[in-house]
Design a protein around this motif. Structure first.
Motif, PDB file in Angstrom:
ATOM      1  N   SER A  11       1.085  -1.259   0.010  1.00 57.57           N
ATOM      2  CA  SER A  11       0.163   0.178  -0.068  1.00 57.57           C
ATOM      3  C   SER A  11       1.042   0.951  -0.029  1.00 57.57           C
ATOM      4  O   SER A  11       0.582   2.241  -0.219  1.00 57.57           O
ATOM      5  CB  SER A  11      -1.523   0.314   0.885  1.00 57.57           C
ATOM      6  N   ILE A  14       2.046   1.460  -3.415  1.00 61.43           N
ATOM      7  CA  ILE A  14       0.734   2.417  -4.299  1.00 61.43           C
ATOM      8  C   ILE A  14       0.642   3.779  -3.916  1.00 61.43           C
ATOM      9  O   ILE A  14       0.380   4.965  -4.856  1.00 61.43           O
ATOM     10  CB  ILE A  14      -0.637   1.934  -4.228  1.00 61.43           C
ATOM     11  N   HIS A  15       0.613   3.786  -2.913  1.00 62.35           N
ATOM     12  CA  HIS A  15       0.789   5.537  -2.247  1.00 62.35           C
ATOM     13  C   HIS A  15       1.827   6.213  -3.382  1.00 62.35           C
ATOM     14  O   HIS A  15       1.493   7.269  -3.538  1.00 62.35           O
ATOM     15  CB  HIS A  15       0.576   5.637  -0.876  1.00 62.35           C
ATOM     16  N   GLU A  16       2.814   5.874  -2.946  1.00 62.84           N
ATOM     17  CA  GLU A  16       4.219   6.861  -3.595  1.00 62.84           C
ATOM     18  C   GLU A  16       3.744   6.959  -5.325  1.00 62.84           C
ATOM     19  O   GLU A  16       4.318   8.306  -5.751  1.00 62.84           O
ATOM     20  CB  GLU A  16       5.163   5.625  -3.189  1.00 62.84           C
ATOM     21  N   HIS A  17       3.682   5.786  -5.417  1.00 67.96           N
ATOM     22  CA  HIS A  17       3.690   6.116  -6.820  1.00 67.96           C
ATOM     23  C   HIS A  17       2.039   6.697  -7.367  1.00 67.96           C
ATOM     24  O   HIS A  17       1.819   7.063  -8.168  1.00 67.96           O
ATOM     25  CB  HIS A  17       4.270   4.735  -8.602  1.00 67.96           C
ATOM     26  N   THR A  18       1.291   6.670  -6.951  1.00 66.36           N
ATOM     27  CA  THR A  18      -0.103   7.555  -6.975  1.00 66.36           C
ATOM     28  C   THR A  18       0.266   8.520  -7.165  1.00 66.36           C
ATOM     29  O   THR A  18      -0.866   9.346  -8.355  1.00 66.36           O
ATOM     30  CB  THR A  18      -0.938   6.112  -6.222  1.00 66.36           C
ATOM     31  N   THR A  19       0.616   9.146  -5.815  1.00 63.44           N
ATOM     32  CA  THR A  19       1.216  10.279  -5.946  1.00 63.44           C
ATOM     33  C   THR A  19       1.886  11.305  -6.871  1.00 63.44           C
ATOM     34  O   THR A  19       1.567  12.500  -7.201  1.00 63.44           O
ATOM     35  CB  THR A  19       2.069  11.098  -4.448  1.00 63.44           C
ATOM     36  N   SER A  52       5.196   5.126 -12.982  1.00 66.56           N
ATOM     37  CA  SER A  52       4.990   4.944 -11.686  1.00 66.56           C
ATOM     38  C   SER A  52       3.350   3.894 -12.049  1.00 66.56           C
ATOM     39  O   SER A  52       3.134   3.355 -11.049  1.00 66.56           O
ATOM     40  CB  SER A  52       4.845   6.292 -11.491  1.00 66.56           C
ATOM     41  N   ARG A  53       2.072   4.375 -13.471  1.00 63.03           N
ATOM     42  CA  ARG A  53       1.185   3.684 -13.634  1.00 63.03           C
ATOM     43  C   ARG A  53       1.274   1.825 -12.925  1.00 63.03           C
ATOM     44  O   ARG A  53       0.599   1.830 -12.344  1.00 63.03           O
ATOM     45  CB  ARG A  53       0.300   4.593 -14.673  1.00 63.03           C
ATOM     46  N   VAL A  56       2.091   1.271  -9.970  1.00 67.37           N
ATOM     47  CA  VAL A  56       0.448   0.817  -9.106  1.00 67.37           C
ATOM     48  C   VAL A  56      -0.376  -0.177  -9.527  1.00 67.37           C
ATOM     49  O   VAL A  56      -0.979  -0.910  -8.629  1.00 67.37           O
ATOM     50  CB  VAL A  56      -0.530   2.249  -9.479  1.00 67.37           C
ATOM     51  N   MET A  60      -1.165  -2.947  -6.685  1.00 71.53           N
ATOM     52  CA  MET A  60      -2.608  -3.238  -6.249  1.00 71.53           C
ATOM     53  C   MET A  60      -3.152  -4.692  -6.963  1.00 71.53           C
ATOM     54  O   MET A  60      -4.128  -5.381  -6.357  1.00 71.53           O
ATOM     55  CB  MET A  60      -3.522  -2.277  -7.375  1.00 71.53           C
TER      56      MET A  60
END
Ligand SMILES: C[S@@+](CC[C@H](N)C(=O)[O-])C[C@H]1O[C@@H](n2cnc3c(N)ncnc32)[C@H](O)[C@@H]1O
Length: 419
Positions: A11, A14-19, A52-53, A56, A60
């Motif tokens: 998670s 996911i947070h790092e790359h979603t940002t 990054s996408r 994620v 996920m």
């Protein structure tokens, strides 16, 4: 397989790359991804943001599988395609304007299906973010239903998967039992689902509607950035071949040859394909005189001398037995030093990519097997294939351009000039 990550590590990733992805949208004043129909249907991201996408999506996928647990993971929904197939078949996405809403009754009437079937189909679709139901019985578009309504090629692709690939897949295991290890194109899942003794390609090409559908679906597939001809142009070691002759074996209507001629002003191309495929092919004025079409069956000997023989998205349609025949039929035309460039997916080595990334390739392996015992290959498979045809082929390298769906398998003919 990579070292397992904990739930919180996943998670955090996911947070790092979603940002990073979100920051890109914000700083470039782009609308943030949403389900709203005003969302652009396609946004091309720069490569670092695309990476990054992908991170994620992979994280996920792993997190979802861990959260589901072993049993739920084992049993994916078998019928997820039903709603998409039905939306396309009955024209549901096009049945009301993107900016308006509709009701089950109105859609049913417009699409000539029963209201209760409409409800079942649309509500399954809503579970996949296709349409939304802002108040009970009122249906509005989402970005996904808009894509289906506005991009005809997406619809053709769905028709092709639902009409040809999925039925064949459902009988693949039965075919494996009935014809163990068969390499024959007419002894596959398709033959059972269709109730025919003929191979899929023969059946489909005899039916203009199905042939048209498959053609549009392939155009859609090949129009995606990962199939861009630039990967061939930029990474193949052209050397003198840039001023020579290239034969595009199974080159269809010459789209790839046109791109090659535009990028390499001194090259000449000969496109070989079945007479009915090349008939009506048009050479654009800017490359006139540099592309020649010849009707040819690649299960017969080739007699065109060239510097490079390109087989793009051709061998994966065939089992080793038939792929070897296609390659063997080139031998009589080969001059010492002539090169073969096979462009196909090259399956990743086991454990080298995440299950998420590997899934596309592994799904394709079984789709191809299901339609006509066709074969996606890894590097070793390609080596063995060429070796089985003739030991005078020198296996040079496999080039896997970043971002490309297809690899370049580069081979040189080291024998005498063929006769
Ligand atoms: C998947 S398409 C690839 C087309 C093109 N090379 C590309 O990259 O877009 C496979 C091609 O093989 C051709 N083909 C199939 N059987 C053939 C045969 N026996 N002789 C010559 N071409 C054939 C088809 O007509 C089709 O154009």
């Amino acid at each position: 397989m990579a070292t397992p990550k904990t739930l919180t590590e996943l998670s955090a990733l996911i947070h790092e790359h979603t940002t990073k992805v979100e920051a890109y949208y914000t700083t470039h004043n782009l609308p943030a991804p949403s389900f709203h129909p005003s969302t652009p249907l396609k946004t091309v991201l720069p490569s670092d943001i695309e990476t990054s996408r992908q991170i994620v999506l992979e994280a996920m996928d792993e997190l979802t599988a861990l959260m589901l647990g072993p049993v739920e993971c084992l049993i994916p929904p078998p019928n997820a395609w039903i709603c998409v197939t039905a939306l396309q078949r009955f024209g549901i996405a096009k049945s009301f304007p993107i900016t308006e809403s509709s009701t089950f009754g109105e859609i049913a009437q417009k699409c000539s299906i029963s209201e209760s079937d409409t409800r079942r189909i649309v509500r399954q679709a809503i579970a996949f973010y296709i349409f939304t139901e802002p108040s009970p019985g009122v249906i509005a578009h989402t970005a996904a239903s808009k894509a289906l309504a506005q991009l005809p090629a997406v619809g053709a692709f769905i028709d092709f998967i639902a009409g040809e690939m999925l039925p064949a897949s459902t009988r693949l295991v039965d075919a494996m039992q009935k014809w163990p290890g068969s390499e024959e194109p007419n002894e596959a899942g398709f033959a059972l689902s269709e109730g025919t003794d003929f191979a899929m390609m023969e059946v489909v090409t005899r039916d203009p509607k199905r042939a048209q559908c498959i053609g549009t679906a392939m155009t859609f597939l090949h129009s995606r950035p990962e199939y861009d001809v630039k990967y061939l142009l930029d990474t193949f070691p052209w050397d003198n071949a840039a001023r020579g002759v290239l034969v595009d074996v199974g080159g269809a209507k010459g789209d790839v040859a046109v791109d090659i001629c535009r990028a390499l002003p001194d090259v000449k191309c000969v496109v070989l394909d079945k007479p009915e495929v090349i008939s009506g092919a048009v050479v654009p004025d800017d490359v006139a005189g540099r592309i020649e079409f010849r009707g040819h069956d690649f299960f017969e000997k080739c007699d065109v001398r060239a510097d490079v023989y390109l087989l793009r998205h051709v061998l994966h349609d065939w089992s080793d037995k038939y792929a070897a025949k296609i390659l063997g039929n080139l031998v009589p035309s080969l001059r010492t030093g002539a090169r073969i460039c096979v462009m196909d997916m090259c399956l990743p080595a086991p454990g080298s990519v995440s299950p998420f990334r590997g899934r596309v390739a592994r799904n394709s392996v079984l789709y191809m097997k299901g339609i006509q015992n066709a074969k996606e290959r890894d590097e070793e498979d390609f080596r063995q294939l060429f070796e089985s045809v003739d030991s005078r082929f020198r296996f040079d390298e496999v080039i896997k351009p970043e971002g490309s769906a297809l690899a370049l398998i580069c081979v040189t003919w080291m024998g005498e000039n063929g006769v």
